[in-house]
Design an enzyme around this catalytic site. Structure first.
Site, PDB file in Angstrom:
ATOM      1  N   TYR A 179       1.180  -0.724   0.614  1.00 22.90           N
ATOM      2  CA  TYR A 179      -0.064  -0.301  -0.091  1.00 22.90           C
ATOM      3  C   TYR A 179       1.226   1.298   0.224  1.00 22.90           C
ATOM      4  O   TYR A 179       0.385   2.654  -0.617  1.00 22.90           O
ATOM      5  CB  TYR A 179      -1.102   0.123   1.448  1.00 22.90           C
ATOM      6  CG  TYR A 179      -1.956  -1.120   1.086  1.00 22.90           C
ATOM      7  CD1 TYR A 179      -1.972  -2.915   1.152  1.00 22.90           C
ATOM      8  CD2 TYR A 179      -3.320  -0.436   0.397  1.00 22.90           C
ATOM      9  CE1 TYR A 179      -2.965  -3.212   0.551  1.00 22.90           C
ATOM     10  CE2 TYR A 179      -3.794  -1.322   0.070  1.00 22.90           C
ATOM     11  CZ  TYR A 179      -4.392  -3.012   0.446  1.00 22.90           C
ATOM     12  OH  TYR A 179      -5.128  -3.903  -0.215  1.00 22.90           O
ATOM     13  N   ARG A 181       0.885   1.786  -3.446  1.00 20.76           N
ATOM     14  CA  ARG A 181       0.350   2.453  -4.431  1.00 20.76           C
ATOM     15  C   ARG A 181      -0.309   3.489  -3.850  1.00 20.76           C
ATOM     16  O   ARG A 181      -0.502   4.848  -4.621  1.00 20.76           O
ATOM     17  CB  ARG A 181      -1.115   1.484  -3.805  1.00 20.76           C
ATOM     18  CG  ARG A 181      -0.808  -0.047  -4.615  1.00 20.76           C
ATOM     19  CD  ARG A 181      -2.212  -0.905  -3.728  1.00 20.76           C
ATOM     20  NE  ARG A 181      -2.856  -0.566  -5.037  1.00 20.76           N
ATOM     21  CZ  ARG A 181      -4.333  -0.743  -4.611  1.00 20.76           C
ATOM     22  NH1 ARG A 181      -4.889  -1.132  -4.012  1.00 20.76           N
ATOM     23  NH2 ARG A 181      -5.014  -0.545  -4.721  1.00 20.76           N
ATOM     24  N   GLN A 187     -15.781   2.540  -5.279  1.00 16.48           N
ATOM     25  CA  GLN A 187     -15.003   1.381  -5.073  1.00 16.48           C
ATOM     26  C   GLN A 187     -13.636   1.872  -4.783  1.00 16.48           C
ATOM     27  O   GLN A 187     -12.047   0.794  -4.231  1.00 16.48           O
ATOM     28  CB  GLN A 187     -15.386   0.346  -5.783  1.00 16.48           C
ATOM     29  CG  GLN A 187     -16.773  -0.339  -5.379  1.00 16.48           C
ATOM     30  CD  GLN A 187     -16.955  -1.642  -7.340  1.00 16.48           C
ATOM     31  OE1 GLN A 187     -16.621  -2.387  -7.048  1.00 16.48           O
ATOM     32  NE2 GLN A 187     -16.865  -0.667  -8.173  1.00 16.48           N
ATOM     33  N   ASN A 188     -12.972   3.110  -5.421  1.00 12.88           N
ATOM     34  CA  ASN A 188     -11.897   3.294  -5.250  1.00 12.88           C
ATOM     35  C   ASN A 188     -11.202   4.080  -3.898  1.00 12.88           C
ATOM     36  O   ASN A 188     -12.222   4.138  -3.393  1.00 12.88           O
ATOM     37  CB  ASN A 188     -11.262   4.445  -6.441  1.00 12.88           C
ATOM     38  CG  ASN A 188     -11.498   3.337  -7.785  1.00 12.88           C
ATOM     39  OD1 ASN A 188     -11.845   2.700  -7.863  1.00 12.88           O
ATOM     40  ND2 ASN A 188     -11.983   4.655  -9.009  1.00 12.88           N
ATOM     41  N   ASP A 222      -8.049   5.678  -3.692  1.00 18.32           N
ATOM     42  CA  ASP A 222      -7.668   7.025  -4.059  1.00 18.32           C
ATOM     43  C   ASP A 222      -8.758   7.962  -4.028  1.00 18.32           C
ATOM     44  O   ASP A 222      -9.702   7.712  -3.334  1.00 18.32           O
ATOM     45  CB  ASP A 222      -7.161   6.601  -6.462  1.00 18.32           C
ATOM     46  CG  ASP A 222      -8.403   7.344  -6.819  1.00 18.32           C
ATOM     47  OD1 ASP A 222      -8.190   5.736  -7.519  1.00 18.32           O
ATOM     48  OD2 ASP A 222      -9.180   8.032  -6.578  1.00 18.32           O
ATOM     49  N   HIS A 250     -14.464   1.187  -0.031  1.00 19.45           N
ATOM     50  CA  HIS A 250     -13.087   0.421   0.186  1.00 19.45           C
ATOM     51  C   HIS A 250     -12.075   1.010   1.039  1.00 19.45           C
ATOM     52  O   HIS A 250     -11.555   1.035   0.771  1.00 19.45           O
ATOM     53  CB  HIS A 250     -13.036  -0.628  -1.453  1.00 19.45           C
ATOM     54  CG  HIS A 250     -14.046  -1.147  -1.105  1.00 19.45           C
ATOM     55  ND1 HIS A 250     -13.628  -1.639  -2.769  1.00 19.45           N
ATOM     56  CD2 HIS A 250     -14.948  -2.219  -1.444  1.00 19.45           C
ATOM     57  CE1 HIS A 250     -15.477  -2.698  -3.493  1.00 19.45           C
ATOM     58  NE2 HIS A 250     -15.425  -2.603  -1.812  1.00 19.45           N
ATOM     59  N   GLY A 303     -16.602   2.132 -14.785  1.00 16.02           N
ATOM     60  CA  GLY A 303     -15.012   1.657 -15.090  1.00 16.02           C
ATOM     61  C   GLY A 303     -15.075   0.882 -13.991  1.00 16.02           C
ATOM     62  O   GLY A 303     -14.398   0.656 -12.419  1.00 16.02           O
ATOM     63  N   SER A 311     -16.056  -3.891 -12.871  1.00 19.02           N
ATOM     64  CA  SER A 311     -16.283  -4.548 -13.733  1.00 19.02           C
ATOM     65  C   SER A 311     -17.713  -5.718 -12.805  1.00 19.02           C
ATOM     66  O   SER A 311     -18.013  -6.585 -13.697  1.00 19.02           O
ATOM     67  CB  SER A 311     -14.858  -6.168 -13.822  1.00 19.02           C
ATOM     68  OG  SER A 311     -14.821  -6.504 -12.706  1.00 19.02           O
TER      69      SER A 311
END
Ligand code: APR
Length: 234
Positions: free
Chosen positions: A54, A57, A87-88, A90, A105, A173, A175
Site C-alpha cells: 500500500y 500504491r 470502490q476506489n 484513491d 472500500h 469503470g 467489472s
C-alpha cells in the site's frame, strides 16, 4: 430542485490517471496474490509485505492527477445533486472537486489503528508510508484504512440509501464483480435510467442499460452532452 445523479465508480475511473485496475490484463491482481496483500490473514502473516504494497500504491497516487472523467463528474454538480459512490481508495474524485464522495472500500491516504478502528489518521504526501512499528496513540500498529476481502463494508447502508434516491444512475469503470458494491445496481428504482461507461462489455442483470462504450474521459463528456442537453431542451 436538482435531480439526484448517483455514480458508482471502480478502478477503470482512475485508469486514465495511470493507476492500474485489478482485473484487466496486467492488472494488480495479476501481479500480486490477493490473499497475501488484500486480506486480514495476509496482513497477520506478513504485515511488512502488506504495508509496502500500500505504501507503493500511495506513492503512485500522490504522483497521479485526476483525469477529465473525474473533472467532468465534478462539473456535473452544476446541473445535478451528484453523489459519487466509489470502490476506489484513491482521492482523485475529491481532488477533481467532487463534493460528495462515499468510499466503500476505504481511503488509501488514511491510516487506521489495528486496536481501535475509530482511530483514523490522514497521511501526508510528505510522509506517505506506514511502517511496522508505526503505532496509534493507544500503542497499536497502524494499518491502511482500506477494506480487505472478508472484512465488513460499513458504508454500504449509506450507499444503498443514496442509490434508492437516484433519479439517474451511472456506472463507470467497474467489472461489477465484487459485492456488496455490485449489488447497488439491484436497489436502483426500476424506472430510473442507468448508464454504463466502460470500453468493454460488463455483465449485469439489468437489460435496459445505456452503454457508452468508451473510456472514462470521453465517456463522461458524452454522458454530459446526453444529460445536460436533456435539461437545457426542457
Ligand atoms: N475507462 C473506464 N473503464 C475502464 C477503463 C477506462 N479507461 N479501463 C478499464 N476500464 C474498466 C474495465 O473494462 C473493467 O470493467 O474498468 C473495470 C475495472 O474492473 P476491475 O479491475 O475489476 O476493478 P473494480 O471493478 O473497481 O474492482 C472492484 O475489487 O479488488 C477489489 O477492492 C478492489 O475496489 C476493487 C474491487
Amino acid at each position: 430542485m436538482k435531480k439526484k445523479l448517483v455514480v458508482l465508480t471502480g478502478a477503470g475511473m482512475s485508469a486514465e490517471s495511470g493507476i492500474s485496475t485489478f482485473r484487466d490484463s496486467g492488472g494488480l491482481w495479476e501481479q500480486h496474490n490477493v490473499e497475501d496483500v488484500a486480506t486480514p490473514e495476509g496482513f497477520a502473516r506478513n504485515p511488512k509485505l502488506v504495508l509496502d504494497f500500500y505504501n507503493a500504491r500511495r506513492r503512485e497516487l500522490i504522483a497521479a492527477e485526476p483525469n477529465a472523467g473525474h473533472r467532468g463528474l465534478a462539473e456535473l454538480e452544476k446541473y445535478f445533486d451528484v453523489s459519487i459512490i466509489t470502490q476506489n481508495i484513491d482521492n482523485l474524485h475529491e481532488r477533481a472537486g467532487s463534493s460528495h464522495v462515499i468510499h466503500l472500500h476505504g481511503e488509501l491516504m488514511n491510516a487506521r489503528s489495528t486496536g481501535d478502528p475509530s482511530l483514523v489518521y490522514t497521511l501526508s504526501p510528505d510522509h506517505p508510508d506506514i511502517k511496522p512499528g508505526d503505532l496509534c496513540e493507544k500503542g497499536f500498529q497502524l494499518r491502511p484504512d482500506v477494506i480487505w476481502f472478508g472484512e465488513p463494508v460499513p458504508m454500504i447502508n449509506e450507499a444503498e440509501r443514496i442509490t434508492k434516491q437516484a433519479d439517474i444512475f451511472v456506472i463507470i469503470g467497474t467489472s461489477m464483480n465484487v459485492y456488496p458494491a455490485a449489488g447497488l445496481l439491484d436497489v436502483v428504482r426500476k424506472n430510473v435510467p442507468v448508464y454504463l461507461i466502460d470500453p468493454k462489455d460488463v455483465y449485469t442483470r439489468r437489460y435496459d442499460i445505456h452503454h457508452i462504450k468508451k473510456g472514462a474521459s470521453e465517456g463522461v463528456k458524452e454522458l454530459t452532452k446526453l444529460l445536460v442537453e436533456g435539461i437545457t431542451q426542457n
